[in-house]
Write an enzyme that holds these catalytic residues in place. Sequence first.
Site, PDB file in Angstrom:
ATOM      1  N   CYS A   1      -4.642   6.104  -4.387  1.00  0.00           N
ATOM      2  CA  CYS A   1      -4.000   4.795  -4.240  1.00  0.00           C
ATOM      3  C   CYS A   1      -2.558   4.950  -4.703  1.00  0.00           C
ATOM      4  O   CYS A   1      -2.300   5.148  -5.892  1.00  0.00           O
ATOM      5  CB  CYS A   1      -4.723   3.739  -5.066  1.00  0.00           C
ATOM      6  SG  CYS A   1      -3.918   2.124  -5.074  1.00  0.00           S
TER       7      CYS A   1
ATOM      8  N   CYS B   1       0.872  -1.178   0.000  1.00  0.00           N
ATOM      9  CA  CYS B   1       0.000   0.000   0.000  1.00  0.00           C
ATOM     10  C   CYS B   1       0.903   1.221   0.000  1.00  0.00           C
ATOM     11  O   CYS B   1       1.538   1.527   1.013  1.00  0.00           O
ATOM     12  CB  CYS B   1      -0.929   0.004   1.212  1.00  0.00           C
ATOM     13  SG  CYS B   1      -1.953   1.489   1.296  1.00  0.00           S
TER      14      CYS B   1
END
EC number: 5.1.1.7
Length: 274
Positions: free
Chosen positions: A217, A73
């Site tokens: 993201c 992530c």
Amino acid sequence: MQFAKMHGLGNDFMVVDAVTQNVYFSPELIRRLADRHTGVGFDQLLVVEPPYDPDLDFHYRIFNADGSEVAQCGNGARCFARFVRIKGLTNRRDIRVSTQNSRMTLHVGEDDRVTVNMGEPQFEPGRIPFKAAKAEKTYILRVAQQTVLCGAVSMGNPHCVLQVEDISRAQVELLGPSLESHERFPERVNVGFMQVVERSHIRLRVYERGAGETQACGSGACAAVAVGIQQGLLDEQVQVDLPGGTLHIRWPGPGTPLLMTGPAAHVYDGFIHL
């Protein structure tokens, strides 16, 4: 249990120190905590642990709001780097960490922006994973009664990237869930919708695996730039505009790591009885 609420361009996290606290998270507990009405509310849970390797500073685990554990992530990595400094777990500006399947070096700048060495993008289908006979720059997929062209890459997690004419009219809610669970992505996939503004500038929306569309993201921004460079659409340094803000990505090309730079914000500290 003490925790911090943080976000990277609106992609929000519950961050927990498991170095000084004894914690355990079941998928059911994570789903309960992730609920924005009855819990803390977050896109992902980040758990900071002692290093598994003496050459590293920390290990960290990443859980989606649905309770599933993931390996990477990008926005979370930036928040992780700021968290360990804010909490006094380290005073280093260069922080070496491991995740489920990779290692990264994070650099916290004087302006508290964080640069993440995301490693080299992986285009080999078996490493994404993606079902294909061989690596191609573009794949043809049949989804939601449409034929779409996409690139596929791993940034430590799988990504599918589609080029669109206008990001505001992209079929994110239709194609996102259909591609996320497409049979050719055995571990599911994050889906990026990329509008090329110019060779050094893109706009991007991402439908994240296990979370839906998010404000930003980080690994998705990296994946979009990597695919765009591989397809000959983009230069080495690219500004990526996401709904939540801007990231800067640099990738000189094959054989070199990709670097992502962006902000990480600490919102508040909290305490919750489990």
